[in-house]
Motif scaffolding. Sequence first.
Motif, PDB file in Angstrom:
ATOM      1  N   ASP A  14      39.803   7.577  23.614  1.00 10.75           N
ATOM      2  CA  ASP A  14      39.215   6.690  24.562  1.00 10.75           C
ATOM      3  C   ASP A  14      37.910   7.596  24.938  1.00 10.75           C
ATOM      4  OD1 ASP A  14      38.631   4.876  26.341  1.00 10.75           O
ATOM      5  OD2 ASP A  14      39.993   5.423  27.844  1.00 10.75           O
ATOM      6  N   LEU A  15      37.022   7.399  24.271  1.00  8.48           N
ATOM      7  CA  LEU A  15      35.646   8.245  24.531  1.00  8.48           C
ATOM      8  C   LEU A  15      34.374   7.561  23.803  1.00  8.48           C
ATOM      9  CD1 LEU A  15      36.611  11.912  23.477  1.00  8.48           C
ATOM     10  CD2 LEU A  15      36.234  10.950  25.801  1.00  8.48           C
ATOM     11  N   ASP A  16      33.346   7.607  24.631  1.00 14.52           N
ATOM     12  CA  ASP A  16      32.042   7.334  23.940  1.00 14.52           C
ATOM     13  C   ASP A  16      31.777   8.048  22.684  1.00 14.52           C
ATOM     14  OD1 ASP A  16      29.473   6.452  23.402  1.00 14.52           O
ATOM     15  OD2 ASP A  16      28.487   6.391  25.450  1.00 14.52           O
ATOM     16  N   LEU A  17      32.072   7.367  21.446  1.00 14.61           N
ATOM     17  CA  LEU A  17      31.595   8.130  20.305  1.00 14.61           C
ATOM     18  C   LEU A  17      30.292   8.736  20.296  1.00 14.61           C
ATOM     19  CD1 LEU A  17      34.193   6.717  17.952  1.00 14.61           C
ATOM     20  CD2 LEU A  17      34.489   8.552  19.507  1.00 14.61           C
ATOM     21  N   ALA A  18      29.382   7.801  20.639  1.00 14.76           N
ATOM     22  CA  ALA A  18      27.873   8.274  20.533  1.00 14.76           C
ATOM     23  C   ALA A  18      27.525   9.285  21.727  1.00 14.76           C
ATOM     24  CB  ALA A  18      26.996   6.877  21.209  1.00 14.76           C
ATOM     25  N   LEU A  19      28.184   9.365  22.567  1.00 15.22           N
ATOM     26  CA  LEU A  19      28.021  10.594  23.301  1.00 15.22           C
ATOM     27  C   LEU A  19      28.671  11.950  22.723  1.00 15.22           C
ATOM     28  CD1 LEU A  19      27.438  12.371  25.851  1.00 15.22           C
ATOM     29  CD2 LEU A  19      29.689  11.397  26.706  1.00 15.22           C
ATOM     30  N   VAL A  20      29.736  11.625  22.335  1.00 17.08           N
ATOM     31  CA  VAL A  20      30.511  13.002  21.502  1.00 17.08           C
ATOM     32  C   VAL A  20      29.456  13.333  20.224  1.00 17.08           C
ATOM     33  CG1 VAL A  20      32.295  13.494  20.056  1.00 17.08           C
ATOM     34  CG2 VAL A  20      32.682  12.058  22.056  1.00 17.08           C
ATOM     35  N   GLY A  21      28.725  12.477  19.725  1.00 17.93           N
ATOM     36  CA  GLY A  21      27.940  12.814  18.483  1.00 17.93           C
ATOM     37  C   GLY A  21      26.614  13.581  18.875  1.00 17.93           C
ATOM     38  N   GLN A  22      26.440  13.731  20.187  1.00 13.95           N
ATOM     39  CA  GLN A  22      25.171  14.388  20.978  1.00 13.95           C
ATOM     40  C   GLN A  22      25.898  15.752  21.212  1.00 13.95           C
ATOM     41  OE1 GLN A  22      22.347  12.308  23.247  1.00 13.95           O
ATOM     42  NE2 GLN A  22      24.065  10.698  23.296  1.00 13.95           N
ATOM     43  N   LEU A  23      27.061  16.085  21.181  1.00 15.71           N
ATOM     44  CA  LEU A  23      27.738  17.197  21.668  1.00 15.71           C
ATOM     45  C   LEU A  23      27.896  18.336  21.014  1.00 15.71           C
ATOM     46  CD1 LEU A  23      30.363  15.822  24.107  1.00 15.71           C
ATOM     47  CD2 LEU A  23      28.147  16.485  24.654  1.00 15.71           C
ATOM     48  N   ASP A  24      27.932  19.675  21.299  1.00 17.02           N
ATOM     49  CA  ASP A  24      28.210  20.800  20.546  1.00 17.02           C
ATOM     50  C   ASP A  24      29.209  20.585  19.435  1.00 17.02           C
ATOM     51  OD1 ASP A  24      27.025  23.905  20.756  1.00 17.02           O
ATOM     52  OD2 ASP A  24      29.210  23.915  20.045  1.00 17.02           O
ATOM     53  N   PRO A  25      28.999  21.215  18.244  1.00 14.92           N
ATOM     54  CA  PRO A  25      30.104  21.447  17.388  1.00 14.92           C
ATOM     55  C   PRO A  25      31.307  21.874  17.687  1.00 14.92           C
ATOM     56  CG  PRO A  25      28.152  22.343  16.416  1.00 14.92           C
ATOM     57  CD  PRO A  25      27.801  22.037  17.829  1.00 14.92           C
ATOM     58  N   LEU A  26      31.382  22.806  18.972  1.00 17.67           N
ATOM     59  CA  LEU A  26      32.758  23.107  19.500  1.00 17.67           C
ATOM     60  C   LEU A  26      33.483  21.800  20.257  1.00 17.67           C
ATOM     61  CD1 LEU A  26      34.710  25.465  20.499  1.00 17.67           C
ATOM     62  CD2 LEU A  26      33.315  25.444  22.525  1.00 17.67           C
ATOM     63  N   PHE A  27      32.709  20.949  20.679  1.00 17.68           N
ATOM     64  CA  PHE A  27      33.602  19.869  20.969  1.00 17.68           C
ATOM     65  C   PHE A  27      34.008  19.025  19.929  1.00 17.68           C
ATOM     66  CE2 PHE A  27      30.444  20.482  24.499  1.00 17.68           C
ATOM     67  CZ  PHE A  27      31.128  20.099  25.563  1.00 17.68           C
ATOM     68  N   GLN A  28      33.263  18.734  18.934  1.00 13.47           N
ATOM     69  CA  GLN A  28      33.820  18.205  17.638  1.00 13.47           C
ATOM     70  C   GLN A  28      35.093  18.766  17.368  1.00 13.47           C
ATOM     71  OE1 GLN A  28      31.683  15.659  17.136  1.00 13.47           O
ATOM     72  NE2 GLN A  28      30.020  16.571  18.402  1.00 13.47           N
ATOM     73  N   LEU A  29      35.022  20.082  17.307  1.00  9.95           N
ATOM     74  CA  LEU A  29      36.301  20.941  16.492  1.00  9.95           C
ATOM     75  C   LEU A  29      37.482  20.550  17.380  1.00  9.95           C
ATOM     76  CD1 LEU A  29      37.430  22.983  14.583  1.00  9.95           C
ATOM     77  CD2 LEU A  29      36.382  24.855  16.300  1.00  9.95           C
ATOM     78  N   GLY A  34      42.775  18.811  18.244  1.00 10.81           N
ATOM     79  CA  GLY A  34      43.835  18.080  19.407  1.00 10.81           C
ATOM     80  C   GLY A  34      44.137  16.804  19.091  1.00 10.81           C
ATOM     81  N   ASN A  35      43.538  15.762  18.583  1.00 10.99           N
ATOM     82  CA  ASN A  35      43.771  14.560  18.204  1.00 10.99           C
ATOM     83  C   ASN A  35      44.729  14.383  17.214  1.00 10.99           C
ATOM     84  OD1 ASN A  35      43.448  11.661  18.644  1.00 10.99           O
ATOM     85  ND2 ASN A  35      42.123  11.589  17.006  1.00 10.99           N
ATOM     86  N   TYR A  67      28.138  22.788  29.502  1.00 14.45           N
ATOM     87  CA  TYR A  67      29.524  22.882  29.760  1.00 14.45           C
ATOM     88  C   TYR A  67      30.589  23.253  28.793  1.00 14.45           C
ATOM     89  CZ  TYR A  67      27.674  20.631  34.052  1.00 14.45           C
ATOM     90  OH  TYR A  67      27.190  20.335  35.237  1.00 14.45           O
ATOM     91  N   VAL A  68      30.223  24.245  27.920  1.00 15.22           N
ATOM     92  CA  VAL A  68      30.879  24.617  26.560  1.00 15.22           C
ATOM     93  C   VAL A  68      32.047  25.274  26.705  1.00 15.22           C
ATOM     94  CG1 VAL A  68      29.092  24.263  24.721  1.00 15.22           C
ATOM     95  CG2 VAL A  68      29.262  26.343  26.146  1.00 15.22           C
ATOM     96  N   ALA A  69      32.482  25.662  28.021  1.00 15.37           N
ATOM     97  CA  ALA A  69      33.585  26.737  28.332  1.00 15.37           C
ATOM     98  C   ALA A  69      34.564  25.818  28.555  1.00 15.37           C
ATOM     99  CB  ALA A  69      33.191  27.637  29.559  1.00 15.37           C
ATOM    100  N   GLY A  70      34.570  24.857  29.664  1.00 14.03           N
ATOM    101  CA  GLY A  70      35.708  23.857  30.087  1.00 14.03           C
ATOM    102  C   GLY A  70      35.749  22.633  29.655  1.00 14.03           C
ATOM    103  N   LEU A  71      34.519  21.911  29.318  1.00 13.22           N
ATOM    104  CA  LEU A  71      34.510  20.661  29.060  1.00 13.22           C
ATOM    105  C   LEU A  71      35.096  20.271  27.845  1.00 13.22           C
ATOM    106  CD1 LEU A  71      33.714  17.743  30.106  1.00 13.22           C
ATOM    107  CD2 LEU A  71      31.562  18.202  29.124  1.00 13.22           C
ATOM    108  N   PRO A  72      35.453  20.996  26.603  1.00 12.85           N
ATOM    109  CA  PRO A  72      35.807  20.294  25.579  1.00 12.85           C
ATOM    110  C   PRO A  72      37.289  20.094  25.749  1.00 12.85           C
ATOM    111  CG  PRO A  72      34.401  22.153  24.693  1.00 12.85           C
ATOM    112  CD  PRO A  72      34.379  21.936  26.245  1.00 12.85           C
ATOM    113  N   ALA A  73      38.202  21.116  26.328  1.00 12.50           N
ATOM    114  CA  ALA A  73      39.429  20.664  26.754  1.00 12.50           C
ATOM    115  C   ALA A  73      39.421  19.419  27.647  1.00 12.50           C
ATOM    116  CB  ALA A  73      40.147  21.883  27.292  1.00 12.50           C
ATOM    117  N   GLY A  74      38.687  19.436  28.467  1.00 12.91           N
ATOM    118  CA  GLY A  74      38.565  18.119  29.477  1.00 12.91           C
ATOM    119  C   GLY A  74      38.348  16.848  28.697  1.00 12.91           C
ATOM    120  N   LEU A  75      37.404  16.942  27.827  1.00 10.02           N
ATOM    121  CA  LEU A  75      37.227  15.575  27.029  1.00 10.02           C
ATOM    122  C   LEU A  75      38.502  15.237  26.264  1.00 10.02           C
ATOM    123  CD1 LEU A  75      33.570  15.593  25.809  1.00 10.02           C
ATOM    124  CD2 LEU A  75      34.794  14.241  27.400  1.00 10.02           C
ATOM    125  N   LEU A  76      39.097  16.258  25.750  1.00 11.27           N
ATOM    126  CA  LEU A  76      40.400  16.091  24.875  1.00 11.27           C
ATOM    127  C   LEU A  76      41.483  15.242  25.801  1.00 11.27           C
ATOM    128  CD1 LEU A  76      42.104  16.165  22.467  1.00 11.27           C
ATOM    129  CD2 LEU A  76      42.832  18.584  22.931  1.00 11.27           C
TER     130      LEU A  76
END
Length: 269
Positions: free
Chosen positions: A80-95, A100-101, A157-166
């Motif tokens: 349940d995320l804005d995939l267009a936004l996710v596409g603009q984020l660091d590869p760490l978010f993608q990973l 996790g998904n 916010y590459v430290a905590g936000l990836p887990a938060g978005l998951l």
Amino acid sequence: MTDRIAIVSVAGRFPGSGADLGRFWAGVAAAEDCSREVPAGRWVLPAGRCTDPRVPHPDAVYSTRGYYLDPFTPDLADLDLDLALVGQLDPLFQLVLDVGNRAFRDARTDKLDRSRVGVVLGNICLPTDGSSDLCREVLGPKVGLPPGAATHPLNRYVAGLPAGLLARGLRLGLGSYTLDAACASSLYAIKLAADELMAGRADAMLAGGCSRPDCQYTQMGFAQLRALSAGGRCRPFDAGADGLMVGEGAGVFVLKRLDGDALELLLQR
């Protein structure tokens, strides 16, 4: 209450095996080395301009080998995320979102109250591609770049936000937190997730670790510390070990109390 915790699902993405955990474990059993030279385009400063065999030498590395992920398309289905936004984020978010998904989808979640599920992730706080891009854009002309930012500001916010978005994407009510305990980060994450289960504060937890830093920054930093392997190979617990290696990857477990849904699932099998 039992003091046992069950691993009900696991997913990962690692150098040499990608998302195939069977291939990963076969490589472990065969002592396969998946290190390689840095892929083209991954370092901002070309390797030829910053390599020097002297140990250490200022602003230089003495090895260009590491454990690098192959390019991949993240599995973001049903998040349940804005995939267009996710596409603009660091590869760490993608990973993190990819692994996790897949871990959550492979677990039995049909009867799970998502309001009682959370995420604990080990993530060493190092610069990433996105945060380094932001830094260069802020410096602008000082590093030869035109003024004006093109990198999405959430990449700071590459430290905590990836887990938060998951947690947000999976609609988990207990949210998330991230910890940095250096090389023990993943183990601490699993321990802290188990604590939540044992205390009865959660019915399931996602726990694990991730690593996808700015690989040139990390390579040069460990070279300056003389901690980087000059031989270009990771040899844990081996008499021939001569240092650590820079690596990338992620692994996430889904954990439950054994006396709860996990035991019910085992009995049904």
